[in-house]
Design a protein around this motif. Structure first.
Motif: not given
Length: 378
Positions: A214-225
């Motif tokens: 199952m493909p994955v996208t992750v919220h990252a690099g917005e509120a943390a570095g």
């Protein structure tokens, strides 16, 4: 580490859109939240049905309230506006209507393929099960597609099933996404407060998703570095970075005389670039939430152009159309005005999004062909 010469946007001779409405451009939307794209009038009507108090009973005034509340420079304050939208999305009928509207609005903006992300666990306050919530959204999506078809249009939509990273329900939501892969779910996401809740907390869920392809996208690099991005890549096995704008923290720009610069990529930035991991950049939202505060407070300060010129797979997104009072067409127009992009650049952004979509490869190629034909016809 890699060092390259970089010429900033200033001074490039790019043709602007010359009055052409960006709405006519065929577009791909990868990062667009269901609970962030409601019509104000729909909120009003659903709130009345459910006897829920909302900040305004006039659609224009309510839309203005969302825009004002969201323009705080704080992701925490920005997220508070979702208390209102989520309150009217707790029934099957409400979810279906919001999803149908969402599809129709994307089509009206020229989107030909969209991935809608949302977190089913946030829609159980009135007794819906997780599966019932997914079924309701899928029913609304299909109604929206049928509505578009009746007007002679065409749009394709997939669901990105999100787990809230602070809720520790990752394994359950991962199973839900896999269970509905033949019922509209094309991928998995984690959302919510990024800082302090790294993807590594859900490593078991990501292992399960990988085992089931199952493909994955992750919220990252917005509120943390960078540590958040690193965890998304290696704990989450993400194929895309939700926002990902702070990957620019791993890029050193040394300005030189004459306007050019020497740019050095760190190992993490180099990995993201070389692996062509799509960055789901959302310019207006990134300004509102303070995601680009390290570089400035204006769109011209956004590292979008730096990332684009260095060859990262940048895509353009809205994040939350209601909160940012925006559309994908508006985001493209803002970027064109700020950085001098022409139609060729805007086409590249759409082809990047098509390549990064969670469609099978043959269908990604068909989508790219459709984009190319659309731009060639202009």
């Amino acid at each position: 580490m890699t060092s390259v010469d970089f010429e900033p946007a200033t001074g490039r001779d790019h043709r602007l859109l010359d009055g052409l409405s960006a709405a006519v451009l065929p577009k791909v939307s990868l990062h667009d939240h269901l609970d962030g794209g409601l019509r104000p009038q729909t909120i009003i009507e659903l709130a009345h049905e459910l006897d829920i108090d909302i900040p305004a009973d006039d659609a224009l005034a309510l839309g203005s309230w969302f825009a004002t509340q969201s323009d705080s420079g704080s992701l925490v304050e920005y997220l508070k506006t979702f208390d209102v939208t989520l309150s009217v999305m707790q029934t099957a009928d409400g979810l279906a209507r919001v999803a149908r509207d969402f599809v129709e609005d994307l089509h009206a903006d020229g989107v030909i393929y969209g991935e809608i992300r949302w977190a089913p666990e946030q829609h159980r306050a009135r007794g819906l099960s997780l599966d019932e919530a997914v079924d309701a959204v899928q029913g609304g999506i299909e109604d929206g597609i049928a509505s578009v078809s009746r007007t002679g249009g065409s749009i394709r939509i997939g669901q990105l099933v999100s787990a809230m990273r602070q809720a520790d329900n990752g394994a359950e939501i991962a199973r839900l996404a896999v269970r509905h892969r033949d019922n509209g779910a094309v991928g998995f996401d984690i959302a919510g407060p990024e800082d302090g809740f790294p993807p590594s907390r859900m490593r078991g869920a990501f292992d399960y998703l990988a085992e089931h392809f199952m493909p994955v996208t992750v919220h990252a690099g917005e509120a943390a570095g960078l540590d958040s991005i690193r965890s998304a890549l290696f704990d989450g096995r993400t194929l895309r970075l939700g926002h990902g704008v702070r990957i620019a923290e791993d890029i050193d720009v040394e300005h030189e005389q004459g306007g050019s610069s020497l740019v050095t990529l760190g190992a993490l930035a180099e990995w993201v670039k070389d692996r062509e991991i799509a960055l789901e950049l959302s310019p207006s939202s990134n300004l509102q939430t303070g995601a680009i505060a390290a570089w400035g407070s204006e769109l011209a300060d956004h590292p979008f152009d730096l990332l684009y010129q260095l060859g990262f797979r940048v895509t353009v997104n809205t994040d939350n159309r209601l909160m940012s009072n925006t559309t994908l067409s508006r985001e493209l127009a803002l970027l064109a005005d700020t950085f001098g992009y022409d139609l060729g650049d805007l086409e590249t952004f759409q082809l990047n999004a098509a390549a990064g979509s969670f469609l099978p490869v043959e269908e990604r190629e068909d989508l790219a062909d459709r984009i190319i034909r659309g731009f060639d016809a202009l």
